[in-house]
Motif scaffolding. Structure first.
Motif, PDB file in Angstrom:
ATOM      1  N   LYS A   1       0.826  -1.207   0.000  1.00 44.06           N
ATOM      2  CA  LYS A   1       0.000   0.000   0.000  1.00 44.06           C
ATOM      3  C   LYS A   1       0.861   1.258   0.000  1.00 44.06           C
ATOM      4  O   LYS A   1       2.073   1.208   0.167  1.00 44.06           O
ATOM      5  CB  LYS A   1      -0.885   0.016   1.260  1.00 44.06           C
ATOM      6  CG  LYS A   1      -1.753  -1.209   1.435  1.00 44.06           C
ATOM      7  CD  LYS A   1      -2.878  -1.255   0.430  1.00 44.06           C
ATOM      8  CE  LYS A   1      -3.811  -2.409   0.734  1.00 44.06           C
ATOM      9  NZ  LYS A   1      -4.925  -2.495  -0.235  1.00 44.06           N
ATOM     10  N   GLY A   2       0.201   2.388  -0.172  1.00 46.40           N
ATOM     11  CA  GLY A   2       0.890   3.661  -0.076  1.00 46.40           C
ATOM     12  C   GLY A   2       1.170   4.025   1.362  1.00 46.40           C
ATOM     13  O   GLY A   2       0.954   3.241   2.278  1.00 46.40           O
ATOM     14  N   LEU A   3       1.660   5.236   1.563  1.00 48.86           N
ATOM     15  CA  LEU A   3       2.029   5.703   2.892  1.00 48.86           C
ATOM     16  C   LEU A   3       0.922   6.529   3.521  1.00 48.86           C
ATOM     17  O   LEU A   3       0.232   7.285   2.840  1.00 48.86           O
ATOM     18  CB  LEU A   3       3.283   6.556   2.817  1.00 48.86           C
ATOM     19  CG  LEU A   3       4.631   5.836   2.837  1.00 48.86           C
ATOM     20  CD1 LEU A   3       4.803   4.952   1.632  1.00 48.86           C
ATOM     21  CD2 LEU A   3       5.760   6.840   2.939  1.00 48.86           C
ATOM     22  N   THR A   4       0.801   6.397   4.840  1.00 48.91           N
ATOM     23  CA  THR A   4      -0.127   7.228   5.601  1.00 48.91           C
ATOM     24  C   THR A   4       0.681   8.060   6.582  1.00 48.91           C
ATOM     25  O   THR A   4       1.472   7.517   7.354  1.00 48.91           O
ATOM     26  CB  THR A   4      -1.124   6.358   6.379  1.00 48.91           C
ATOM     27  OG1 THR A   4      -1.860   5.551   5.463  1.00 48.91           O
ATOM     28  CG2 THR A   4      -2.084   7.244   7.172  1.00 48.91           C
ATOM     29  N   SER A   5       0.497   9.366   6.525  1.00 51.20           N
ATOM     30  CA  SER A   5       1.216  10.251   7.441  1.00 51.20           C
ATOM     31  C   SER A   5       0.659  10.096   8.851  1.00 51.20           C
ATOM     32  O   SER A   5      -0.549  10.155   9.068  1.00 51.20           O
ATOM     33  CB  SER A   5       1.081  11.698   6.979  1.00 51.20           C
ATOM     34  OG  SER A   5       1.780  12.564   7.847  1.00 51.20           O
ATOM     35  N   LEU A   6       1.538   9.858   9.813  1.00 50.26           N
ATOM     36  CA  LEU A   6       1.136   9.697  11.209  1.00 50.26           C
ATOM     37  C   LEU A   6       1.344  10.980  12.004  1.00 50.26           C
ATOM     38  O   LEU A   6       0.434  11.476  12.654  1.00 50.26           O
ATOM     39  CB  LEU A   6       1.930   8.555  11.855  1.00 50.26           C
ATOM     40  CG  LEU A   6       1.746   7.169  11.256  1.00 50.26           C
ATOM     41  CD1 LEU A   6       2.697   6.181  11.892  1.00 50.26           C
ATOM     42  CD2 LEU A   6       0.306   6.704  11.422  1.00 50.26           C
ATOM     43  N   LEU A   7       2.551  11.480  11.967  1.00 41.78           N
ATOM     44  CA  LEU A   7       2.906  12.660  12.750  1.00 41.78           C
ATOM     45  C   LEU A   7       3.951  13.467  12.000  1.00 41.78           C
ATOM     46  O   LEU A   7       4.807  12.905  11.336  1.00 41.78           O
ATOM     47  CB  LEU A   7       3.473  12.264  14.125  1.00 41.78           C
ATOM     48  CG  LEU A   7       2.504  11.637  15.133  1.00 41.78           C
ATOM     49  CD1 LEU A   7       3.266  10.948  16.253  1.00 41.78           C
ATOM     50  CD2 LEU A   7       1.572  12.701  15.689  1.00 41.78           C
ATOM     51  N   LEU A   8       3.874  14.779  12.137  1.00 42.09           N
ATOM     52  CA  LEU A   8       4.880  15.668  11.580  1.00 42.09           C
ATOM     53  C   LEU A   8       5.364  16.568  12.709  1.00 42.09           C
ATOM     54  O   LEU A   8       4.549  17.182  13.401  1.00 42.09           O
ATOM     55  CB  LEU A   8       4.310  16.502  10.439  1.00 42.09           C
ATOM     56  CG  LEU A   8       5.287  17.465   9.741  1.00 42.09           C
ATOM     57  CD1 LEU A   8       4.916  17.637   8.279  1.00 42.09           C
ATOM     58  CD2 LEU A   8       5.331  18.825  10.429  1.00 42.09           C
TER      59      LEU A   8
END
Lengths: 110, 115
Positions: free
Chosen positions: A42-49
């Motif tokens: 799958k693609g990436l999911t942003s968790l925290l920045l």
């Protein structure tokens, strides 16, 4: 050139454990650091920045810290669940693009 | 809300054949767009990025090219594929509508196998 390293490469823990994923980078001149989750195929999911001026960010059971001077970031996952099983990627923004580590593959067993 | 689409999801191509991967973003305007590649056993590598229509910057010398014919459309191409082009290709966007201007959002990816 920015080099990003993630340790460990793989981790297996029983459900309910708290765990820490580590990320280190060689050039402390960064704009921000992001943690992503990638499920298989799958693609990436942003968790925290975390912006370079911040020390940490929290979202639910996730807490990410940043120590820019030492070139380190940690992702803390509390009370792990089988649904947390995935590859976690750390990415450092030194300008317009992200430099990624190779990731930590996490398996949480029931 | 914003969504990002990539197609095809998987692709198997012979060496020397052409390539065209497409990425489109909905729900935002004038985003920054990115193409990344994840080769087996390696981290994600930025291939191209674009800050506007017709504006493409290349990060890695290769036989790939990118184009941005419309504001929310980003295309990755090759005239002749090499075995080393195999990998997982991810498109991403950042900009208006995101949690922050720097947060990148990724598409579902295209898995390319060159035989």
């Amino acid at each position: 050139k920015q080099e990003v390293t993630q340790i460990p490469a793989a981790l297996s823990v029983p459900e309910g454990e708290n765990l820490v994923l580590n990320c280190s980078f060689t050039d402390s001149a960064i704009y921000n650091l992001q943690w992503f989750r990638q499920d298989p195929g799958k693609g990436l999911t942003s968790l925290l920045l975390i912006q370079s001026s911040q020390r940490e960010q929290t979202s639910g059971r996730l807490n990410a810290s940043l120590d820019k001077s030492s070139g380190r970031s940690t992702l803390y996952i509390a009370a792990s669940q089988p649904g947390d099983s995935a590859t976690y990627l750390c990415a450092v923004d030194s300008g317009y693009a992200l430099n990624f580590g190779k990731g930590t593959s996490l398996l949480v067993t029931p | 809300s914003q969504t990002i689409h990539q197609w095809p999801a998987t692709l198997v191509q012979p060496v020397g054949s052409p390539l065209s991967l497409e990425c489109t973003v909905e729900g935002t305007s004038n985003p920054n767009l990115y193409w990344y590649r994840q080769a087996a056993g390696r981290g994600l590598q930025l291939l191209f990025y674009s800050v506007g229509i017709g504006q493409i910057s290349s990060e890695v010398p290769q036989n790939l090219s990118a184009s941005r014919p419309q504001d929310r459309q980003f295309i990755l191409s090759s005239k002749k594929l090499l075995l080393s082009d195999s990998g997982f290709y991810l498109c991403a966007w950042s900009g208006p509508g995101g949690l922050g201007p720097d947060t990148q959002y990724f598409g579902p990816g295209t898995r390319l196998t060159v035989l």
